[in-house]
Design an enzyme around this catalytic site. Sequence first.
Site, PDB file in Angstrom:
ATOM      1  N   HIS A 102       0.837  -1.159   0.128  1.00  0.00           N
ATOM      2  CA  HIS A 102       0.197   0.101   0.062  1.00  0.00           C
ATOM      3  C   HIS A 102       0.719   1.280   0.118  1.00  0.00           C
ATOM      4  O   HIS A 102       1.793   1.323   0.702  1.00  0.00           O
ATOM      5  CB  HIS A 102      -0.724  -0.064   1.240  1.00  0.00           C
ATOM      6  CG  HIS A 102      -1.716   1.284   1.341  1.00  0.00           C
ATOM      7  ND1 HIS A 102      -3.023   1.309   0.443  1.00  0.00           N
ATOM      8  CD2 HIS A 102      -1.498   2.345   1.982  1.00  0.00           C
ATOM      9  CE1 HIS A 102      -3.476   2.660   0.793  1.00  0.00           C
ATOM     10  NE2 HIS A 102      -2.529   3.189   1.485  1.00  0.00           N
ATOM     11  N   ASP A 181     -16.147   1.307   6.413  1.00  0.00           N
ATOM     12  CA  ASP A 181     -15.035   2.436   5.689  1.00  0.00           C
ATOM     13  C   ASP A 181     -15.755   3.314   4.765  1.00  0.00           C
ATOM     14  O   ASP A 181     -15.516   4.708   4.641  1.00  0.00           O
ATOM     15  CB  ASP A 181     -13.848   1.954   4.975  1.00  0.00           C
ATOM     16  CG  ASP A 181     -12.817   3.029   4.930  1.00  0.00           C
ATOM     17  OD1 ASP A 181     -12.305   3.687   5.799  1.00  0.00           O
ATOM     18  OD2 ASP A 181     -12.406   3.047   3.684  1.00  0.00           O
ATOM     19  N   ARG A 188     -16.206  11.621   6.722  1.00  0.00           N
ATOM     20  CA  ARG A 188     -15.075  12.249   7.225  1.00  0.00           C
ATOM     21  C   ARG A 188     -14.631  13.396   6.215  1.00  0.00           C
ATOM     22  O   ARG A 188     -14.359  14.477   6.547  1.00  0.00           O
ATOM     23  CB  ARG A 188     -13.843  11.398   7.068  1.00  0.00           C
ATOM     24  CG  ARG A 188     -13.828  10.343   8.434  1.00  0.00           C
ATOM     25  CD  ARG A 188     -12.767   9.211   8.269  1.00  0.00           C
ATOM     26  NE  ARG A 188     -11.267   9.722   8.228  1.00  0.00           N
ATOM     27  CZ  ARG A 188     -10.342   8.894   7.503  1.00  0.00           C
ATOM     28  NH1 ARG A 188     -10.533   7.807   6.932  1.00  0.00           N
ATOM     29  NH2 ARG A 188      -9.081   9.694   7.395  1.00  0.00           N
ATOM     30  N   SER A 203      -8.651   3.120   8.372  1.00  0.00           N
ATOM     31  CA  SER A 203      -9.116   3.059   7.101  1.00  0.00           C
ATOM     32  C   SER A 203      -8.281   2.047   6.203  1.00  0.00           C
ATOM     33  O   SER A 203      -8.764   1.260   5.636  1.00  0.00           O
ATOM     34  CB  SER A 203      -9.405   4.434   6.621  1.00  0.00           C
ATOM     35  OG  SER A 203      -9.629   4.338   5.301  1.00  0.00           O
ATOM     36  N   LYS A 207      -8.932  -2.171   5.212  1.00  0.00           N
ATOM     37  CA  LYS A 207      -8.926  -2.546   3.661  1.00  0.00           C
ATOM     38  C   LYS A 207      -7.928  -3.790   3.439  1.00  0.00           C
ATOM     39  O   LYS A 207      -8.469  -4.609   2.937  1.00  0.00           O
ATOM     40  CB  LYS A 207      -9.343  -1.479   2.834  1.00  0.00           C
ATOM     41  CG  LYS A 207     -10.312  -0.770   3.100  1.00  0.00           C
ATOM     42  CD  LYS A 207     -10.434   0.628   2.358  1.00  0.00           C
ATOM     43  CE  LYS A 207      -9.517   1.596   2.704  1.00  0.00           C
ATOM     44  NZ  LYS A 207      -9.933   2.979   2.357  1.00  0.00           N
TER      45      LYS A 207
HETATM   46  N1  URA Z   1      -6.255   6.093   2.367  1.00  0.00           N
HETATM   47  C1  URA Z   1      -7.432   5.630   2.906  1.00  0.00           C
HETATM   48  O1  URA Z   1      -7.812   4.553   2.310  1.00  0.00           O
HETATM   49  N2  URA Z   1      -8.076   5.915   3.855  1.00  0.00           N
HETATM   50  C2  URA Z   1      -7.655   7.288   4.506  1.00  0.00           C
HETATM   51  O2  URA Z   1      -8.065   7.627   5.547  1.00  0.00           O
HETATM   52  C3  URA Z   1      -6.564   7.997   3.708  1.00  0.00           C
HETATM   53  C4  URA Z   1      -5.897   7.363   2.754  1.00  0.00           C
END
Ligand code: URA
Length: 462
Positions: A102, A181, A188, A203, A207
Site C-alpha cells: 500500500h 469505511d 470524514r 481506514s 481494507k
Molecule cells: N487512504 C485511505 O484509504 N483512507 C484514509 O483515511 C487515507 C488514505
Amino acid sequence: MTGHTKGTDTSASVGAVEVEPFRIDTLLKVKQSGGRFSPAMIEFLVRNIAKGTMEDSQIGAWLMAMYIQGLDPKETMHLTSAMKESGTVLTWDPSWVVGDKHSTGGVGDKTSLPLAPALAACGLKVPMISGRGLGHTGGTLDKLESIPGYRVMLSAEEMNVALQKAGCCIVGQTGSIVPADKRMYAVRDITGTIDSLPLIVASIVSKKAAEGLNTLVLDVKYGRGTFMKTQQEAKDLARALVDTANALNMRTTALITNMDTPIGRTIGNALEVEESIECLRGKGSDDLVELVTVLGGELLASSGLTPDAVKGRDAIAMSLKDGSAMRVFCQMLQLQGVSKDTAEQICLEKKGTSSVLPKASHVLNVRATKAGLVTDLDALALAKVSLALGAGRSKSSDAINHAVGIRLTKVVGEGVGIGDTWAEIHYEKEIPQSLVLKVETAITISKNASYVPTSRITERVH
Ligand code: URA
C-alpha cells in the site's frame, strides 16, 4: 494531524463499558468526555454503521469526538478489526503466501503496475485492491483503465482464478469489502476529520486486512507531492500503520520515501502505463526500479520466500530482467478482460506498446532557458498541471482523460543545454499559457552544480 492518545484510563464512563445493550448516543458521550472505548463498544458502533442504523449525523459526531480526543493504540486496533469484520473478508488456499503493498500516494507513482506481477513471478500471491485517484493524478485503477478492455471489478471467484493462473490481480474495491469505511470516509470528507492519524490507520489497514493477507509492505511518502509534508509525520503514520497491521496478523514493514520530485519520467495515466511496461522490460528509471525492487524485496523476505530483503530485491530485479514479470502481467491483463491481441501488443516489444494506448491530440515541448544540471523538479507544481489537463479528478464524479499528462525528458541529475526539450506536455484542444508557465517554473537548472545520486528511501520501519 490529530493523533494517538497515550492510553491512560481517564474516563468515569469506563465503568459503564460492559453494559449491554449499548445506546449509540450514550457511547458518543464516552469519547466526547475523553474516555476509552472497549472492543465491544467499538464493534457495536461499527456494526451499526455498516447496517445503516447509525445516522450520518451520529457518525459525524463520533468521528469528531475521535478526531479531537484521539484513540490509543488498542482502540485503533479494535476499530481497525471491527471495520475489517464489517464486510467480506477474502480467504485463499491455505498453502498460498498472500501479500500486498500500500502506498500513501504520490506523483508519477506507477510502482504497483510492475510490482504486483514481479512479486507473483517470485511466488507470492497478490490480490491487489487499489483505488481511483482523487486529487492531482489518477490512481492505479485509472492508469490500468487506459488499457482497452481492462476490467477493474472482479468477483471474489474471478480474483481467485486470477491468483491461481497468473498469481496476481489489480482490482477495485467491491461494496462488500469494509462497508463501514465507505460510510465513514464519506462523512470524514465533509466533517473535516480526514487528517486524523488513528482514522487514517483504521481506514487503510482494515481494507488490507480484508484482503486476507499474510504480509504487507507500506510505502509511506512525505514531501511536496503527497499529503504528509515532513519525514517525522510520515514516520509517525508508518509506526502506527505497522503496529496495527502486525496486531491484525499481517507481517508488515514500511519504507519512508521522499516525494518531492515525480517518480520516473511520466505523470498521467496512459503515459505511466507505458513507463511501467518499460520497467517490466527491465529498462525502468533508476528511482522507479529502486522502489519496485526494495518494496518487493521487503515483501518476499517477510513472506519467507527469500531469506532476507536483499535477496528479495535481487529476485524482483531478476524477474524484471528475465521477462517473467512481464509474462505474468500479460496473463493478468487477459484474465482482467483485455484481449489476447491487445495484451500481446502491449507486452511484446516488437509489437509496440504505445500503438494501443490512448494518445493526446497535441504535444508541446518545453525547452530549457539556460544550460546546466537539473537539480530540482517540483512534483506538486507538475501534479497540479496534470490535474488541470484532465489526468486527475477534483471530485469523485469527474471524468478522467487517460491520454493527457507530462513526460519528463530530463530528470534530476541530468544535464541540459539551452533550448533543449526537458518536458513534453500532452494535452487536448488547447492549453492555457498559465499552465505552460507553471511547467516552465517547475524546474531548477543550476550551473556548476554537481550531482550525488540519492535514494528516495530514507528509512525503514518494522
Ligand atoms: N487512504 C485511505 O484509504 N483512507 C484514509 O483515511 C487515507 C488514505
